[in-house]
Scaffold this motif. Structure first.
Motif, short mmCIF file in Angstrom:
data_model
loop_
_atom_site.label_atom_id
_atom_site.label_comp_id
_atom_site.label_asym_id
_atom_site.label_seq_id
_atom_site.Cartn_x
_atom_site.Cartn_y
_atom_site.Cartn_z
N CYS A 45 67.64 78.93 44.95
CA CYS A 45 66.71 79.38 45.99
C CYS A 45 65.75 80.45 45.45
O CYS A 45 65.01 81.07 46.21
CB CYS A 45 67.44 79.82 47.26
N HIS A 46 65.77 80.64 44.13
CA HIS A 46 64.78 81.54 43.53
C HIS A 46 63.55 80.74 43.12
O HIS A 46 63.40 80.35 41.97
CB HIS A 46 65.39 82.30 42.35
N THR A 47 62.73 80.48 44.11
CA THR A 47 61.53 79.69 43.86
C THR A 47 60.31 80.46 44.34
O THR A 47 60.43 81.38 45.15
CB THR A 47 61.57 78.35 44.62
N THR A 48 59.16 80.09 43.84
CA THR A 48 57.92 80.62 44.39
C THR A 48 57.07 79.46 44.88
O THR A 48 57.11 78.36 44.32
CB THR A 48 57.12 81.43 43.35
N LEU A 49 56.31 79.75 45.92
CA LEU A 49 55.48 78.72 46.52
C LEU A 49 54.28 78.44 45.62
O LEU A 49 53.58 79.35 45.20
CB LEU A 49 55.02 79.22 47.89
N VAL A 50 54.08 77.16 45.31
CA VAL A 50 52.92 76.77 44.51
C VAL A 50 51.77 76.42 45.44
O VAL A 50 50.62 76.81 45.22
CB VAL A 50 53.26 75.55 43.61
N SER A 51 52.08 75.69 46.50
CA SER A 51 51.05 75.40 47.51
C SER A 51 51.75 75.11 48.82
O SER A 51 52.94 74.78 48.84
CB SER A 51 50.21 74.19 47.09
#
Ligand SMILES: Nc1nc2c(ncn2[C@@H]2O[C@H](COP(=O)(O)OP(=O)(O)O)[C@@H](O)[C@H]2O)c(=O)[nH]1
Ligand SMILES: [Mg+2]
Ligand SMILES: [Zn+2]
Ligand SMILES: [Zn+2]
Ligand SMILES: [Zn+2]
Lengths: 267, 121
Positions: free
Chosen positions: B95-101
């Protein structure tokens, strides 16, 4: 389907359908739909920073305990800080009265039927409200988990309340709102023993599934239970804000909806 | 609904652009909206004729491009599609993600109809 609303436009035919004809000019813009609000929010943030205060936007469903949290926080920090409150929530008519009864300045924004506060409403309030000498300014937003998240008010941090009498699936149902949190408070925790369907662990894991790593705290403002971590968070945030202002820097909430990709697109 | 107030602020921006370019009217307005923007494209589409009535954008077409939700994983580095309530890495489950779009609400472009050339005296 029809030619007027654009629902028949697909990526494949878009250019074909709207090939500029003689006499039309295409202008690239690449700006947020809320550019005017965002500009005003930047100005509001300058007001806050000029006064070296920490501005916090409180958001939740109606009745999650925002005003009760403010009352208990004012009581706990009375000897430590000067607190001010801008009230935007009309769910209960007397929110500003409840705050004033604690001896703290409160300004009621009369949003009429509006479902959220915007930066212009807050700015109008700022110019009628003495910011000088305040350490922390709370903005109690309209009780609504949908649109308040999209409107930057100039605050430094977003605090979102989820009361244990609501579902622990709220973060999954309102991802736009919960993604915007810098801190999530599970409120009315005194009622947990009476409820068999709210699991704080599940609420937190629903928040983590939104890729949020922010702290989650449980408290019961009406019973003065679990207040310490929240008060320490405020102290630490205020110290950080003072340090930032000293360096000529500012801060905005962890997530500003739409803003990040705006920057990428304009690069 | 806040879509009407967002639409009004959109129309303000569009009119300002039309005025700056000395246009007669607006032909087309293109937006990009992501599922995490908090803006409902259908409601925006419905509010548009009301918000644009009586302005330079009256009668113009609103085209909304929907942006896919994508996250990039800090753990495995892979980019995957996601759901609004589920921004977890589709490859490794982190759950360590960043939003790309996906949280865009952007005015991309405006097509303007030029004013007819007239000789002002
Ligand atoms: N049991 C319990 N009730 C609370 C607590 N905090 C707030 N409430 C109750 O929840 C209701 C709504 O609180 P309020 O602060 O007005 O919510 P707001 O609409 O978010 O400002 C009131 O009846 C409060 O007494 C709490 O910690 N425990
Ligand atoms: Mg309230
Ligand atoms: Zn709203
Ligand atoms: Zn000002
Ligand atoms: Zn991964």
């Amino acid at each position: 389907m029809c030619d007027t609303c654009g629902c028949n436009i697909t990526p494949g035919n878009r250019e074909f359908a709207y090939k500029p004809v003689n006499g039309t000019t295409a202008v690239a813009v690449l700006k947020s739909l809320l550019a005017r609000n965002d500009d005003q929010a930047i100005h509001n943030r300058q007001h806050f920073d000029k006064h070296r205060l920490l501005a916090i936007n409180l958001m939740s469903s109606p009745g999650s305990g925002k005003t009760a949290l403010l009352e208990a926080t004012i009581d706990a920090l009375r000897d430590e800080y000067h607190i001010g409150v801008i009230e935007g929530d009309l769910e209960t008519e007397n929110d500003a009265e409840r705050i004033r009864a604690k001896g703290v300045p409160a300004h009621q924004i009369t949003t009429g039927s509006a479902c959220h506060l915007d930066a212009h409403m807050v700015h109008d309030a700022l110019h009628q409200f003495p910011l000088a000498g305040l350490d922390i300014l709370f903005i109690e937003n309209v009780g609504n988990l949908v649109c308040p998240a999209s409107f930057d008010l100039g605050q430094h941090r977003n605090v979102i309340l989820l009361s244990v009498t609501e579902g622990d699936d709220k973060p999954a149902k309102y991802p736009v709102m919960f993604r915007a949190a810098d801190l999530v408070l599970l409120t009315k925790s005194d009622l947990l023993p009476l409820l068999d369907d709210f699991s704080p662990a599940r609420a937190e894991s629903n928040l983590r599934n939104l890729a949020s790593t922010v702290p989650v705290m449980q408290l019961a403002a009406r019973k003065a239970l679990g207040m310490q971590p929240w008060l320490d968070w405020l102290r630490s945030e205020l110290a950080q804000q003072r340090a930032r202002v000293g360096r000529g820097e500012t801060a905005h909430p962890r997530i500003q909806v739409g803003a990040m990709r705006l920057h990428e697109a304009s690069m | 609904m806040h879509e009407l107030s967002i639409c009004q602020s959109l129309i303000d921006q569009v009119e300002q652009i039309a005025l700056t370019h000395g246009a007669k009217s607006v032909e087309l307005v293109k937006l990009r909206i992501g599922p995490l923007s908090g803006v409902e494209p259908l409601l925006l589409q419905h509010a548009y004729p009301f918000a644009s009535a009586g302005t330079l954008a009256a009668g113009s077409t609103l085209v909304i491009e929907l942006v896919p939700l994508k996250v990039s994983c800090e753990a495995c580095g892979i980019e995957t599609e996601a759901e609004p309530g589920w921004l977890v890495c589709g490859a490794c489950g982190s759950c360590h993600t960043t939003l790309v779009s996906g949280d865009e609400m952007m005015l991309m472009s405006v097509e303007l109809i030029a004013a007819e050339r007239t000789n002002h005296v």
